[in-house]
Design a protein around this motif. Structure first.
Motif, mmCIF file in Angstrom:
data_model
loop_
_atom_site.group_PDB
_atom_site.id
_atom_site.type_symbol
_atom_site.label_atom_id
_atom_site.label_comp_id
_atom_site.label_asym_id
_atom_site.label_seq_id
_atom_site.Cartn_x
_atom_site.Cartn_y
_atom_site.Cartn_z
ATOM 1 N N VAL A 65 0.854 -1.191 0.000
ATOM 2 C CA VAL A 65 0.000 0.000 0.000
ATOM 3 C C VAL A 65 0.894 1.246 0.000
ATOM 4 N N ASP A 66 0.247 2.411 0.023
ATOM 5 C CA ASP A 66 0.984 3.648 -0.209
ATOM 6 C C ASP A 66 1.668 4.227 1.022
ATOM 7 N N SER A 70 -1.767 3.895 5.882
ATOM 8 C CA SER A 70 -2.780 3.165 5.117
ATOM 9 C C SER A 70 -2.766 1.684 5.461
ATOM 10 N N LEU A 74 -6.201 0.088 6.664
ATOM 11 C CA LEU A 74 -6.873 -0.923 5.845
ATOM 12 C C LEU A 74 -6.943 -2.265 6.571
ATOM 13 N N VAL A 216 -7.979 -6.418 1.979
ATOM 14 C CA VAL A 216 -7.004 -5.332 1.836
ATOM 15 C C VAL A 216 -6.651 -5.114 0.372
ATOM 16 N N GLN A 217 -6.513 -6.197 -0.376
ATOM 17 C CA GLN A 217 -6.208 -6.054 -1.800
ATOM 18 C C GLN A 217 -7.285 -5.252 -2.523
ATOM 19 N N ARG A 220 -7.378 -1.369 -1.175
ATOM 20 C CA ARG A 220 -6.300 -0.495 -1.651
ATOM 21 C C ARG A 220 -6.528 -0.035 -3.085
ATOM 22 N N ASN A 221 -7.386 -0.731 -3.813
ATOM 23 C CA ASN A 221 -7.543 -0.491 -5.253
ATOM 24 C C ASN A 221 -9.010 -0.304 -5.611
ATOM 25 N N ARG A 237 -4.944 3.388 -2.602
ATOM 26 C CA ARG A 237 -3.883 3.278 -1.591
ATOM 27 C C ARG A 237 -2.814 2.273 -2.053
ATOM 28 N N ARG A 238 -2.484 2.278 -3.317
ATOM 29 C CA ARG A 238 -1.602 1.244 -3.879
ATOM 30 C C ARG A 238 -0.126 1.587 -3.686
#
Length: 376
Positions: A65-66, A70, A74, A216-217, A220-221, A237-238
């Motif tokens: 994540v970023d 985050s 997340l 979470v995957q 984040r996207n 949030r990648r």
């Protein structure tokens, strides 16, 4: 006034340039590969680094994540924690730990820390549990693991989620096991000054729970598995592909860097042992510390830091104001003196220079200067 015997070049608090120059060719090549491929968003390097970091942490899943903030937020959301829930964590942490709780809609419950290790007080956790408590977030502060066994016992007893804030503890071990393997999930930060730092921001959620990893995957996207098909109200949030490529290069050196930090800490401890006003860190017998920070306590911090600064030694404070005394969290209603250990320590803690490339000559000079200050 006494003066230090040796005087090397100015000693920074952390030296990112030294690390970069040691890896410049590898980082340039890794970055060029990403730029040439143009796979800027969730490129293959992200997946490769996630796999490498999962293996390093001895867990099944890692999701880039970023930022570390985050990562923790997340993880909180992926566990279904939100409005009406309470989450217990330590007040002597960077505010990001607590923001991750607030941003999920849950209520932070802040407790004091153990006076020896600076990690969360186990007894304080138990006293803070209410019917609304959903989770505990222990912070592996300064690179030393929190005492996880009694925390996990409390969590099992009260049916609570445990999320590790491992933002300062890349590679640390608790009773032989890596931090990040104990809770339902854990969050790491790759802020540039961390033990494993990116050339910008970045973070990682690690977990052995496939459902948390899946959530979470998606979160984040934009909440999607497949582009334009959104199952959750997600975020952007990648982890950046360029950062992932750089972090893959750096991960290969992390254990050596941590070993260097341990050598520096051992030398500090040895040289400061007879400097009576200085309280040096305590390492728990269960911990393999990675020394993200080397923190001492001194009686007159302002004069102490000023003196070291005059002798070209940079220092820091982590952290000068406990979270429960921050203006941003006045709404929680903690009165002055309510968490006394953190409030007392916050006035006396000082972080000395600590980074892998630090030399023994520099450590000697720092300690000589400290001794000169107290002999003045």
């Amino acid at each position: 006034m006494a003066v230090a015997e040796t005087k090397p070049t100015p000693i920074p608090f952390v030296d990112l340039k030294a690390q970069y120059h040691s890896l410049e060719q590898e980082i340039t090549e890794a970055s060029a590969h990403v730029l040439q491929s143009c796979g800027y968003i969730l490129g293959k390097e992200v997946g490769l680094f996630e796999q490498e970091f999962a293996e390093y942490c001895e867990v099944a899943h890692a999701i880039g994540v970023d930022s570390g903030t985050s990562a923790l937020e997340l993880a909180v959301r992926a566990c279904g924690i939100g409005p009406g829930d309470e989450v217990i964590t330590a007040t002597n942490t960077f505010i990001a730990t607590v923001l991750s709780i607030s941003h999920s809609g849950a209520t932070p419950v802040l407790v004091d820390h153990d006076p020896q290790t600076y990690n969360i007080d186990i007894g304080a956790i138990e006293r803070a549990i209410t019917p609304r408590t959903r989770a505990i977030i222990p912070v592996h502060l300064y690179g030393q693991p929190a005492d996880m066994d009694p925390i996990l016992e409390l969590a099992q007893k009260h049916n609570l989620i445990v999320l590790e804030d491992a933002a300062q503890a890349h590679g640390a071990r608790y009773k032989g096991k890596r931090t990040g393997t104990f809770g339902h999930a854990a969050a790491f930060s790759f802020y540039p000054a961390k033990n494993l730092g990116a050339c910008g921001d970045g973070g990682m959620v690690v977990t052995n729970d496939p459902q948390i990893a899946d959530s979470v995957q998606m979160l984040r996207n934009y909440g999607q598995r497949k582009k334009y098909y959104h199952e959750l109200q997600g975020f952007n949030r990648r982890l950046d592909t360029l950062q992932a490529a750089i972090l893959s290069v750096k991960l290969r050196h992390l254990d050596d860097w941590n070993a260097a930090r341990r050598r520096h800490a051992t030398l500090y401890n040895t040289l400061l042992a007879d400097v009576e006003p200085v309280v040096t860190p305590t390492v728990a017998d269960y911990a393999e510390h990675v020394w993200h920070l080397y923190v001492v306590r001194v009686p007159d911090r302002t004069s102490f830091m000023q003196y070291l600064g005059e002798h070209q030694i940079a220092t820091g404070i982590h952290y000068p104001v406990p979270v429960h005394r921050q203006q941003a969290y006045e709404n929680l209603g903690y009165a002055p003196g309510s968490l006394p250990i953190s409030e007392e320590y916050a006035d006396h803690i000082v972080s000395l220079p600590m980074f892998p490339e630090l030399t023994s000559e520099s450590v000697h000079y720092v300690v000589d200067t400290i001794k000169a200050f107290f002999q003045a």
